[in-house]
Design an enzyme around this catalytic site. Structure first.
Site, mmCIF file in Angstrom:
data_model
loop_
_atom_site.group_PDB
_atom_site.id
_atom_site.type_symbol
_atom_site.label_atom_id
_atom_site.label_comp_id
_atom_site.label_asym_id
_atom_site.label_seq_id
_atom_site.Cartn_x
_atom_site.Cartn_y
_atom_site.Cartn_z
ATOM 1 N N GLU A 1 0.224 85.610 -4.747
ATOM 2 C CA GLU A 1 -0.359 85.618 -6.010
ATOM 3 C C GLU A 1 -1.836 86.215 -6.016
ATOM 4 O OE1 GLU A 1 0.300 82.608 -8.659
ATOM 5 O OE2 GLU A 1 2.403 83.359 -9.171
ATOM 6 N N ASP B 1 3.422 67.873 -12.060
ATOM 7 C CA ASP B 1 3.305 67.671 -10.504
ATOM 8 C C ASP B 1 2.027 66.994 -10.589
ATOM 9 O OD1 ASP B 1 2.514 67.629 -8.067
ATOM 10 O OD2 ASP B 1 2.820 69.808 -7.830
ATOM 11 N N GLU C 1 -7.319 75.724 -9.771
ATOM 12 C CA GLU C 1 -6.191 75.516 -8.968
ATOM 13 C C GLU C 1 -5.411 77.061 -8.920
ATOM 14 O OE1 GLU C 1 -2.937 75.897 -8.426
ATOM 15 O OE2 GLU C 1 -1.705 74.846 -10.267
ATOM 16 N N HIS D 1 5.000 70.975 -6.835
ATOM 17 C CA HIS D 1 6.039 72.067 -7.275
ATOM 18 C C HIS D 1 5.657 73.378 -6.425
ATOM 19 C CE1 HIS D 1 1.934 73.460 -8.631
ATOM 20 N NE2 HIS D 1 2.389 74.499 -8.816
#
Length: 562
Positions: A356, A254, A347, A500
């Site tokens: 998440e 990406d 990230e 992505h």
């Protein structure tokens, strides 16, 4: 993590209902009988004199025959427990937002397709939501076989004794396993120590810090090995997924994502050069490599997954062992070789930005290690919402190489209505402006702010059929930067040029036909899923407000991003 709060309707049970897995669950055979007081399906504060009375009330008052549903699904004792616990949880979360009819329709949704829903195989639902809930075994086909609805519940106290005893043994086994897991994780926390790395080397501060960090890494991983044994299955699965090379290749490929982080680290020397940088969730170590190349004095990377072993080989292959130290573990459970850092970089973003829940760990690292005046990067993220026309996806089945496959179309739509879609979309599909849904200031953000309610209003810029609401986010590196960097995950440009993360869409059951100037307004309620706080439960309330004409009715849509 922060879990979704109980609704008002279930507030009387907050001390036990939401924490059933941590309470003793006593199976008294007499109390499991037909005549045990049973809480109402929709109002947990209301009790019926028996399970039979409760189920009859649900059938007569709410128009939902749960026994018939259970029979059609051929539920065993465990399926009955999972179904009842799922109903209890959903009612507690949605009761305050939905009227009776709307709530029943929401509860029925997973079963409309006729297939066995995945929730009936979710072992997390074996833990009782309400303590001593006699409704738990009441929907089992084993208990209700060859009986009429009126006397089926008798079996729970009579012929179902063997099943109840089996369930009791399984419940006790699960409790002992959970207790052992907690003890192992606590032991791991105690064993995580940092090395001091004393040395007489006169080459400066870099070598002592690196030596100390290496010692800290070894000590930390002794605790990690214990923690891994006790880790909850969903957590282990999460970290294991990041051990696979493929997911890292996808992220590294990406270019928008990776080059934005590279540009921040390489083009802002006043923030990075001769500084200590902490990378939370370092993966293959690409951000650590960029930081070292930018002249950082020391770079510390932390990751819980096994990919960190590959990252160590990468660091050695690039001759950066004296600058980069990698530690396997959770940032919450390891001690760094330094007391503070100048930069926290990560990230951490997931689908819909917050999926998440990795941001929790970044916030912990920021509060625990970032020195005054330091920066947490990215420092700002902005979530956006817009309405889209998705005719290309939904109408695909109308004509497939000249054949009518529209019978599949409804199945596709039903799936879209249950679960948010994560796909690439095109700018030409946007019907409305893109409105800001929520802004996150990562320099100050608290974990409690990651569950939120946000109002929205989008205004149509073209005519079209609204099939879904689309969400994306922008990421900013700004505080103290000589050269600020920003990138978007929105539906702009061709899909191959997008990130992505794609975009997350919420399909609407009865999306409106919009004309230019019409508005859609409402609210998004985003909560962590009770069974897995890395997942999200999302409720969208919306209303069509025509430019000319009466205001439409209010709609309630419920989704789980899992």
């Amino acid at each position: 993590g922060q879990l979704a709060p109980m609704s008002d309707a279930a507030s009387d049970d907050d001390e036990t209902g939401g924490q059933g897995r941590d309470q003793d669950w006593d199976w008294d055979d007499d109390e499991a009988s037909t005549f045990c007081a049973t809480r109402d399906v929709l109002y947990h504060e209301k009790e019926h004199e028996s399970t039979t009375a409760c189920l009859n009330h649900c059938c007569n008052q709410y128009g939902w025959d749960l026994l018939a549903l259970a029979k059609s699904l051929n539920l065993d004792i465990y399926g009955s427990i999972r179904l009842v616990n799922w109903l209890r949880r959903q009612v507690a979360q949605k009761r305050k937002d939905l009227e009776d009819d709307a709530l029943i329709e929401y509860l029925k949704e997973p079963f409309k397709a006729g297939d066995r829903p995945a929730l009936l195989d979710d072992d997390e639902l074996l833990f009782p939501y309400l303590p001593d809930d006699p409704l738990l075994p009441a929907l089992s086909s084993e208990l209700n076989e060859d009986m009429g609805e009126g006397d089926a519940m008798q079996v729970a106290g009579e012929g179902g004794l063997e099943s109840m005893e089996t369930l009791q043994r399984e419940n006790l086994r699960l409790r002992e396993e959970l207790k052992l897991q907690k003890e192992l994780i606590e032991a791991a926390k105690v064993s995580v120590l940092a090395g001091d790395g004393d040395t007489d080397d006169d080459d400066g501060d870099d070598a002592p810090m690196a030596d100390g960090a290496a010692a800290a890494a070894k000590e930390a991983e002794r605790g990690v090995r214990r923690a891994e044994k006790g880790m909850k299955r969903s957590e282990k699965s999460y970290f294991d997924s990041y051990s696979k090379i493929g997911i890292h290749q996808e992220m590294l490929s990406d270019r928008t994502r990776t080059e934005s982080y590279r540009d921040f680290l390489l083009r802002n020397p006043s923030l990075i050069k001769d500084k200590v940088v902490l990378d939370v969730g370092c993966g293959t170590g690409i951000l650590c490599l960029f930081a070292a190349k930018a002249g950082a004095k020391l770079v510390i990377g932390i990751d819980m997954s096994d990919i960190i072993e590959d990252a160590r080989e990468i660091v050695r292959a690039n001759g950066l062992e004296d600058k980069i130290v990698l530690i396997k573990g959770k940032v919450e459970e390891v001690e760094l070789p330094v007391t503070e850092v100048d930069v926290v970089v990560s990230e951490w973003m997931g689908y819909f930005l917050l999926y998440e829940s990795m941001l929790d760990s970044v916030i912990y690292a920021r509060d625990r290690y970032l020195k005054p005046g330091g920066v947490c990067m990215p420092d700002k993220c902005v979530m956006y919402l817009a309405a889209i026309d998705d005719a290309p996806r939904l109408d695909f089945w109308d004509n497939v190489y000249g054949f009518d496959m529209s019978t599949i179309k409804q199945k596709v739509r039903s799936r879209c209505l249950r679960d948010p879609m994560v796909e690439h979309y095109e700018q030409k599909q946007l019907l409305t402006d893109c409105t800001i849904l929520k802004e996150l200031d990562c320099q100050k953000l608290a974990v409690s702010e990651l569950e939120f309610k946000a109002p929205f209003k989008v205004v149509a810029e073209v005519d079209g059929q609204c099939d879904a609401l689309l969400s994306y986010f922008d990421v900013h590196f700004m505080t103290g930067c000589d050269n600020p960097v920003t990138f978007t995950t929105g539906p702009f440009g061709i899909p191959d040029d997008q990130t992505h993360w794609k975009q997350t869409t919420f399909y609407l059951e009865e999306g409106p036909r919009l004309r230019k100037g019409d508005a859609m307004e409402g609210e998004i309620d985003c909560r962590r899923a009770r069974h897995n706080p890395r997942h999200l439960d999302i409720t969208i309330t919306w209303t069509h407000v025509p430019l000319n004409g009466p205001r439409g009715k209010t709609h309630y849509e419920n989704y789980q991003l899992a």
